[in-house]
Each structure stands twice: as structure tokens, then as C-alpha cells.
Design a protein around this motif. Structure first.
Motif, short mmCIF file in Angstrom:
data_model
loop_
_atom_site.label_atom_id
_atom_site.label_comp_id
_atom_site.label_asym_id
_atom_site.label_seq_id
_atom_site.Cartn_x
_atom_site.Cartn_y
_atom_site.Cartn_z
N GLY A 125 0.81 -1.21 0.00
CA GLY A 125 0.00 0.00 0.00
C GLY A 125 0.84 1.26 0.00
O GLY A 125 0.54 2.23 -0.69
N LEU A 126 1.91 1.25 0.77
CA LEU A 126 2.79 2.41 0.83
C LEU A 126 3.39 2.68 -0.54
O LEU A 126 3.40 3.82 -1.02
CB LEU A 126 3.89 2.18 1.86
N ASP A 127 3.89 1.64 -1.18
CA ASP A 127 4.50 1.79 -2.51
C ASP A 127 3.49 2.35 -3.51
O ASP A 127 3.79 3.29 -4.26
CB ASP A 127 5.02 0.43 -2.99
N PHE A 128 2.27 1.81 -3.49
CA PHE A 128 1.24 2.25 -4.44
C PHE A 128 0.87 3.71 -4.23
O PHE A 128 0.82 4.50 -5.19
CB PHE A 128 0.00 1.37 -4.30
N PHE A 150 -7.39 8.09 -2.88
CA PHE A 150 -6.77 8.38 -1.59
C PHE A 150 -7.78 8.29 -0.46
O PHE A 150 -7.41 7.95 0.67
CB PHE A 150 -6.11 9.76 -1.62
N LEU A 151 -9.05 8.58 -0.73
CA LEU A 151 -10.06 8.42 0.31
C LEU A 151 -10.28 6.94 0.65
O LEU A 151 -10.69 6.60 1.76
CB LEU A 151 -11.38 9.06 -0.15
N GLN A 152 -9.98 6.06 -0.31
CA GLN A 152 -10.06 4.61 -0.05
C GLN A 152 -8.84 4.10 0.70
O GLN A 152 -8.85 2.99 1.24
CB GLN A 152 -10.17 3.86 -1.39
N MET A 153 -7.79 4.91 0.75
CA MET A 153 -6.49 4.49 1.28
C MET A 153 -6.55 3.92 2.70
O MET A 153 -5.97 2.85 2.96
CB MET A 153 -5.51 5.67 1.22
#
Length: 368
Positions: A125-128, A150-153
Motif C-alpha cells: 500500500g505504501l508503494d502504491f 486516496f479516500l479509499q487508502m
């Protein structure tokens, strides 16, 4: 107990009163009930949230606070939202320490990504999201489309890490500025947030009029979505106890009459009570009158400087007890609504209004 002015409280041991509000907040976190904390400036909203997050921070839960103060664009929102969530997730879940440079967030996030890789930790997730953020600021990806991702992050990160998350968005009224380029932003936020099963959201705001409109109007996307906590000033008994206990801990004793005067001047606003307590600790009981304190003048003059001519004139009229139709202000009802939206004035009855902060009202009486 220490008197603390000018900074948010982070340590639960420094927090005073608000037991009921704190209990409601923490219980809402546990059951993932979205919650909104509203209250006028200097009520201690941010400190309340800080303490609640601190008490909820454990091996199974990642807590993140994002301050939206000053945000007026989607880019500014993304800068704070992305950097805060990713950095705190790495710091609290993977136990790596790295500060994000808000001047150059891209470099800081890539440094964060490098540190995670060097530690041998796999965090897809961080990489994406670092790559997506980079593409956004390089204009390779549309910012509005990226905002949805980003709201789904938080949910996607929570799923990858197997941990619950609590996201607190302070000064949430600033999201209104995102509606100009993205009219549906609040509707999209609600749609995404209500689908998240591992993330709890709490919002807070000091421009009470705007927050109430966002939360209570049936035509607004967040209508009936958040449970609302509204912070009020300390009452007289709590205010006097707060001052007395803090003074006694510092070896100072002031008679009840002095403490009552401090309460009447400050209106029970926690920030002003802390300043009054500090002055009495430093200079004695006769220092309770804080209107002549340079800090008060600086804060109030700064807030007044943001008002236009009509807003300032109407505010002074209210302080002086002048009727609205005698205030010599064009379109007084519109100006009044503007002051209510800013959290400076509140309605107390039919056709009756008052300045929220008694210290501000007294300042205007003296300097009007």
C-alpha cells in the motif's frame, strides 16, 4: 495539574474534566460510530481528540490525526492527508521513525518508502500510494480522480496490515473549499467512508455555524451520518475548581472572589482559564485580569483583522449592546449570518444574539 496555554494537550494526565465527552468519543471509536466534535475556539476540541486517540492507540489500532487548518485546495488537502496517514501508519505499525518535511512531501515520502524497504518490510500500500501521489503532483494523474483513490487508502491499508484505524480530521470546515473544483466531494467522502469496515472517522471544527450546516441540513451529504458532541465552556463550579486545584499544586492560594472574577471574565473557556491560572502562578492573585495580557491582544487582534468592515462594525455593536438596526451596517442580517458561520456570534433567543467569547466582547467594549 499544570496550566497549559497555547499548545494542544497530548498527555491524558494533563487533561481536565470532559470525562463524559471522552467516554462517548472512545466508545464511538470502538464501535466505529462516525463522530463529530464541534465547539467554539479555545474549548479544547483538539486536546480532547488527542487524548482519545492516545488512549485508543494500541497494537491492534493505528490512530492518525490530520489538521486541515489553512487548507483551501485539493492539493493542500492531499499533502496533509496522504503524508499524515502514511507516516503515522509506518511509525505506529511498522515502528519506523521518520518526520515528513511539509515543504517537500514527495521527497519525504520516498525517503519513508526507502526506509521501509531497507528494513525488509513488505508494504504494498505504501508503494502504491507514494507512486500515485508522485504522479499527481507531476500532473500525470488527474487530482480529482486520485482523491477518490486516496479516500479509499485508510481501508486498504487497514486490510493489508490487519489493523483497525481511527482517522481524525481537525478543522473539517475547511473541506468546503474543495467543493469549488469538486462539487461532489462531500458526497463522495460519505459514500466511501460508510463502506469502510476497519476505519473509524472523527471530524472536528471550530467554525460552528459552518459545521452545523454541514451536519444538520437535510440537503447536505453528511446529514445524519455523524453522532455529534458539542463542547461547551466549563461551568462556574468546574472553572473555579480547575483554577483552585492548579493554583494549589503550584503553592498559590487565591480567595474565591478572585476565582469567580476570573470565571466571569473568561466565561469558562478552558484556554483563557489556563492563561489566567498561569498569570496568577507567576504574579499573584491580582493577575487574574488577562485583558491587558499581550498574548490576549495578539490573538484577538489577529482574529479581528480577518473581518471585513461591516463584520467588525456589527461585532462592536453587539459588544456595546447596540440594536442591529442601529448598528449602521449594510444588510445586517447577512453580516450577522457571516459572523455566526465563523463561530464568533450565536443566537440566544428570538432576535437576540451575543458574542460567543466573553473575553472578545469585553475587549471590544474597552477598545471599541
Amino acid at each position: 495539574m499544570k496550566f497549559i496555554f497555547g499548545r494542544e494537550i497530548l498527555d491524558p494526565s494533563e487533561f481536565y474534566d470532559r470525562e463524559e465527552e471522552l467516554k462517548v468519543l472512545i466508545n464511538s471509536f470502538k464501535v466505529r460510530q462516525p463522530i463529530a466534535v464541534i465547539g467554539y475556539r479555545r474549548m479544547g476540541k483538539s486536546s480532547l481528540i488527542n487524548v482519545a486517540l492516545k488512549l485508543m492507540d494500541n497494537e491492534d489500532t493505528v490512530t492518525v490525526k490530520v489538521s486541515l487548518e489553512g487548507v483551501r485546495s485539493i492539493r493542500q488537502f492531499l499533502d496533509l492527508y496522504v503524508s499524515s496517514i502514511l507516516t503515522e501508519t509506518v511509525r505506529k505499525s511498522i515502528r519506523l521513525k521518520l518526520k515528513v518535511d511539509l515543504i517537500n512531501i514527495r521527497d519525504a515520502l520516498h525517503a519513508l518508502l526507502g526506509a521501509v524497504r531497507e528494513a525488509g518490510v513488505r508494504f504494498n500500500g505504501l508503494d502504491f500510494y507514494v507512486r500515485l501521489y508522485t504522479d499527481v503532483i507531476d500532473y500525470k494523474v488527474n487530482m480529482i480522480k486520485a482523491l477518490d483513490e486516496f479516500l479509499q487508502m485508510p481501508q486498504k491499508i487497514a486490510e493489508e496490515l490487519g489493523k483497525n484505524m481511527v482517522i481524525a480530521l481537525d478543522e473539517f470546515q475547511q473541506v468546503r473549499f474543495l467543493k469549488q473544483p469538486y462539487p461532489d466531494v462531500l458526497r463522495v467522502m460519505r459514500r466511501i467512508w460508510q463502506s469502510h469496515s476497519m476505519v473509524e472517522y472523527v471530524i472536528a471544527g471550530s467554525e460552528v455555524g459552518i459545521m452545523r450546516e454541514l451536519l444538520s441540513r437535510s440537503d447536505q451529504p453528511f446529514f445524519a451520518f455523524f453522532r455529534v458532541i458539542e463542547l461547551k465552556p466549563f461551568n462556574k463550579d468546574t472553572s473555579i475548581s480547575f483554577l483552585r486545584e492548579g493554583l494549589m499544586e503550584n503553592g498559590v492560594y487565591c480567595v474565591g472572589e478572585v476565582l469567580e472574577k476570573a470565571y466571569e471574565l473568561t466565561g469558562g473557556f478552558p484556554a483563557w482559564l489556563n492563561l489566567a491560572g498561569l498569570r496568577m502562578v507567576e504574579g499573584g492573585c491580582d493577575k487574574w485580569f488577562i485583558l491587558n495580557d499581550p498574548t490576549v491582544k495578539l490573538i484577538i487582534e489577529s482574529e479581528l483583522s480577518s473581518l471585513n468592515h461591516n463584520q467588525l462594525r456589527l461585532l462592536k455593536a453587539l459588544a456595546m449592546g447596540i440594536r442591529l438596526n442601529k448598528a449602521n451596517v449594510m444588510k445586517p442580517n447577512r453580516v450577522l449570518n457571516e459572523l455566526i458561520a465563523k463561530g464568533l456570534v450565536e443566537k440566544t433567543g428570538w432576535g437576540r444574539y451575543r458574542i460567543v467569547d466573553p473575553l472578545l466582547a469585553n475587549y471590544l467594549k474597552i477598545n471599541g
